[in-house]
Design a protein around this motif. Sequence first.
Motif, PDB file in Angstrom:
ATOM      1  N   ARG A 709       0.815  -1.219   0.000  1.00 14.85           N
ATOM      2  CA  ARG A 709       0.000   0.000   0.000  1.00 14.85           C
ATOM      3  C   ARG A 709       0.843   1.261   0.000  1.00 14.85           C
ATOM      4  NH1 ARG A 709      -3.040   0.222   4.946  1.00 14.85           N
ATOM      5  NH2 ARG A 709      -3.786   2.219   4.158  1.00 14.85           N
ATOM      6  N   LYS A 710       1.878   1.303   0.817  1.00 14.12           N
ATOM      7  CA  LYS A 710       2.692   2.520   0.901  1.00 14.12           C
ATOM      8  C   LYS A 710       3.395   2.782  -0.419  1.00 14.12           C
ATOM      9  CE  LYS A 710       6.420   2.747   3.566  1.00 14.12           C
ATOM     10  NZ  LYS A 710       7.251   2.898   4.786  1.00 14.12           N
ATOM     11  N   GLN A 711       3.990   1.745  -0.999  1.00 18.03           N
ATOM     12  CA  GLN A 711       4.718   1.926  -2.249  1.00 18.03           C
ATOM     13  C   GLN A 711       3.783   2.308  -3.393  1.00 18.03           C
ATOM     14  OE1 GLN A 711       5.279  -0.519  -0.073  1.00 18.03           O
ATOM     15  NE2 GLN A 711       7.326   0.108   0.579  1.00 18.03           N
ATOM     16  N   ALA A 713       0.978   4.012  -3.091  1.00 13.87           N
ATOM     17  CA  ALA A 713       0.650   5.428  -2.883  1.00 13.87           C
ATOM     18  C   ALA A 713       1.806   6.315  -3.314  1.00 13.87           C
ATOM     19  CB  ALA A 713       0.308   5.669  -1.412  1.00 13.87           C
ATOM     20  N   MET A 714       3.031   5.893  -3.050  1.00 10.53           N
ATOM     21  CA  MET A 714       4.206   6.680  -3.433  1.00 10.53           C
ATOM     22  C   MET A 714       4.299   6.850  -4.949  1.00 10.53           C
ATOM     23  SD  MET A 714       6.792   4.898  -0.689  1.00 10.53           S
ATOM     24  CE  MET A 714       8.329   5.456  -1.403  1.00 10.53           C
ATOM     25  N   HIS A 765      -2.750  10.643  -1.345  1.00 10.45           N
ATOM     26  CA  HIS A 765      -1.688   9.634  -1.336  1.00 10.45           C
ATOM     27  C   HIS A 765      -0.533  10.055  -0.433  1.00 10.45           C
ATOM     28  CE1 HIS A 765      -3.704   7.303  -4.371  1.00 10.45           C
ATOM     29  NE2 HIS A 765      -3.788   8.357  -5.159  1.00 10.45           N
ATOM     30  N   SER A 768      -1.547   9.265   3.046  1.00 14.38           N
ATOM     31  CA  SER A 768      -1.460   7.823   3.265  1.00 14.38           C
ATOM     32  C   SER A 768      -0.022   7.378   3.515  1.00 14.38           C
ATOM     33  CB  SER A 768      -2.039   7.075   2.059  1.00 14.38           C
ATOM     34  OG  SER A 768      -1.871   5.683   2.204  1.00 14.38           O
ATOM     35  N   VAL A 769       0.905   7.880   2.697  1.00 15.94           N
ATOM     36  CA  VAL A 769       2.320   7.536   2.869  1.00 15.94           C
ATOM     37  C   VAL A 769       2.808   7.991   4.236  1.00 15.94           C
ATOM     38  CG1 VAL A 769       4.668   7.971   2.043  1.00 15.94           C
ATOM     39  CG2 VAL A 769       2.838   7.528   0.404  1.00 15.94           C
ATOM     40  N   GLN A 772       1.420   5.828   7.141  1.00 15.51           N
ATOM     41  CA  GLN A 772       2.054   4.505   7.170  1.00 15.51           C
ATOM     42  C   GLN A 772       3.505   4.593   7.632  1.00 15.51           C
ATOM     43  OE1 GLN A 772       0.857   1.718   3.784  1.00 15.51           O
ATOM     44  NE2 GLN A 772       0.075   3.663   3.023  1.00 15.51           N
ATOM     45  N   GLU A 773       4.189   5.649   7.228  1.00 13.13           N
ATOM     46  CA  GLU A 773       5.580   5.818   7.656  1.00 13.13           C
ATOM     47  C   GLU A 773       5.659   6.097   9.155  1.00 13.13           C
ATOM     48  OE1 GLU A 773       9.673   5.824   7.343  1.00 13.13           O
ATOM     49  OE2 GLU A 773       8.127   5.145   5.926  1.00 13.13           O
ATOM     50  N   LYS A 775       3.544   5.113  11.412  1.00 11.65           N
ATOM     51  CA  LYS A 775       3.249   3.849  12.086  1.00 11.65           C
ATOM     52  C   LYS A 775       4.464   2.931  12.083  1.00 11.65           C
ATOM     53  CE  LYS A 775       0.042  -0.067  11.952  1.00 11.65           C
ATOM     54  NZ  LYS A 775      -1.122  -0.672  11.239  1.00 11.65           N
ATOM     55  N   HIS A 776       5.149   2.888  10.942  1.00  7.14           N
ATOM     56  CA  HIS A 776       6.341   2.045  10.825  1.00  7.14           C
ATOM     57  C   HIS A 776       7.442   2.514  11.775  1.00  7.14           C
ATOM     58  CE1 HIS A 776       9.625  -0.244   9.071  1.00  7.14           C
ATOM     59  NE2 HIS A 776      10.286   0.884   8.859  1.00  7.14           N
TER      60      HIS A 776
END
Length: 783
Positions: A709-711, A713-714, A765, A768-769, A772-773, A775-776
């Motif tokens: 998902r992250k990639q 969106a990127m 997007h 979203s990135v 997620q980042e 959270k990571h």
Amino acid sequence: MDTSAVRKQHQFNELNLHNFLMQNVREFPKTTSELQVRQYRSGQSNPTFYLKKDECELVVRKKPPGQLLKGAHQVNREYQVQVALHKAGFPVPRPVIYCDDASVIGTEFYVMDHVRGRIFRDVTLPDMSPSERRNIYDAMNATLAQLHSLDYRALGLEKYGAIRNYPKRQLLTWTKQYEGAAKLAKLPPIPAANQLIKWLRANIPVEEGRTSVVHGDYRLENMIFHPTEPRVIAVLDWELSTLGDPLCDLAYVCMPYNWPSDMAASPVNPSAAGRQLSELDGIPLQTEFLQAYCYRSRIKYPVPNWEFYLALSFFKICSICQGVYARGIMGNASSEMAQMFGEITKQYAEVGWRQTQKVNASVAMAATASPAQSITAVLDSGPSTARGRELYQKVKDFMRDEVFPAEPIYQKQLQDAPTIWYAPPIMEELKAKAKAAGLWNIFLPGESGLGQLDYAFMAEEMGRSPIGSEPFNCSAPDTGNMETIHLFGNEEQKEKWLKPLLNGEIRSCFCMTEPQVASSDATNMELSIERDGNQYVINGRKWWSSGAGDPRCKIAVVMGRTGGDSAPRHKRHSMILVPLDTPGVKKVRPLEVFGNVDAPHGHYEMAFENVRVPVGNMLLGEGRGFEIAQGRLGPGRIHHCMRAIGMAERALSMMCDRAMKREAFGRKLAMMGVVQHQIAESRIEIDQARLLTLKAAHLIDMYGTKSARKQVAMIKVVAPRMMCRVIDRAIQVHGGAGVCQDFPLSRMYAGARTLRIADGPDEVHLTSVALQELKHQMTMAKL
């Protein structure tokens, strides 16, 4: 459904069971109809029965009758863990009721929902395409990682098993089970099993691993997959579950990778046709399967003590087969095939012993290999499979020999047509040639057998021409719509709409965005879909319905609201199929993109006024709209971005050609530093965008759309921005010619700029990135 009449040794008082269900299960029909009972043929341990009364379908699991090994067949534990997992949202059948009163049917038992779907007995998946095989294995991998990620304390299972020394306890348990079965049925000793036990005792890992809920018998045939999607909807047979080292589950599911080629065919041997998993297209290698699990579980690769875990798994299945064989001899086994298991027990013991005599070459090699080896294709900028490379070359040749020369013919036929909403005949000629060349529907894994990484290169090649995708039947929005119906449609929908779409006989549009709300937040959508008897009534307005202008467009995939405010935000919307000739469907107007209506494709504003369609037109079910949308968006965005990269390559080629041919101030434009910098910047940005997009495609192939998902969106931010910049530079080098009809750059720029809004604006997007980042990073900080 693989059932038979209830076998003699497992017969019970069905009337007692019927009365029990009538009294204790609220949803069980209270009619006078008879209860139908069938026994499942599969299952070597606890007898399992299919129940049906009227439209109610249930499943009963009970202890087998007769003398049993101490501690075995604890159906109460199966029920306990399924209750906890079901509450946590993990895919198991819904537990209905547990009964410890043996007077009802002779032993304790529990009842659960019957789940309809697909069960695969053969791990080689012989009737599937390579892509479908990969997706099934990936779903199995993801579900295992999901199980092991659950906090057993939060599930209320902290007393479900001991916390420490799981491998040692397992060895002790299965040694007792093996020896106990042999003693009970007076079976002869198996030398290989005795050697295996000795080796395992001497090689128990010193370091403690993680503790999680472990299934204990996690393999392909113990799960039910969605009828059409590569998604696990129920994991079955929890008899051996406990708390323990999750690597034991991982090794157990990897046993088929380690079957020797000379192992005889048997009910549990997946290589009965002489095929091994490593030889089958689509099924990931063991190293890939392990890497995917480690990635999802956030643990280091390679897996420590892998040979021990594999050998323990072989001994465990050896012991299980010994027990089945013993029960078969004594006459109380659950399966008709039980007495075949004597020879199978010996085979497993021998395979396990052989495992201890070697280092698993594939894993050992992976431990010293560069991580780049798994993404060689990304680095080489070429498809990763032999079939992918063959098709890629054919696509490039077809583009060169057929599509590029057809571009002026296409434009001339469109200009000479009586209306701009006209399908130029040259396109049908190109489609016929591409179909004859085997270059048809190559975007769809189920049709082509290609993964996203392989197809990405072909999408880029098609993107070099404004008419490059349609000859291969790979144009948006048809690709997304076909994939949607393929994955989520029922057989009637596929026959009526998917088949003609795949044949290229009709086209389609996708109706999602609405003019009256901010559609970047898709939960805002207001178009209503209300049930009225055996029909749905649709009212509302859509715009930017791409493809609606094409005279061949016959079907729309429409997203609208079916749920009220009380439903969760992402469960309020659904997708439904609406034929465009349905009364009440109106094309309001074509929308202009920078003054161009983009004919004959077109982006229309559409009105739906009391449009009635059959209930059977609903895709997947009410409230499943966002679920469907997420399933189609990952691959679709890969395709968009690779086509964008192809278009940027064409713009760069035109820029270089113009710079080398035009002179200003006494020298070629190509000799001017400012132009050279523009060319260099363009090349750098194109290659950066391509590598990021190929990485996203690789992640989807390896780990599934959700893990990428992250990639994804990127790339949806990077590729359209890059394309805008490259085309803008090309326009600048062309001067006034760049913005007129003599060159396609202005139309290309309009498409590029639109793509920064279509399919989600950049800002969505980026958010979203970022989330997620964050959270990571928070997760990593806790490690």
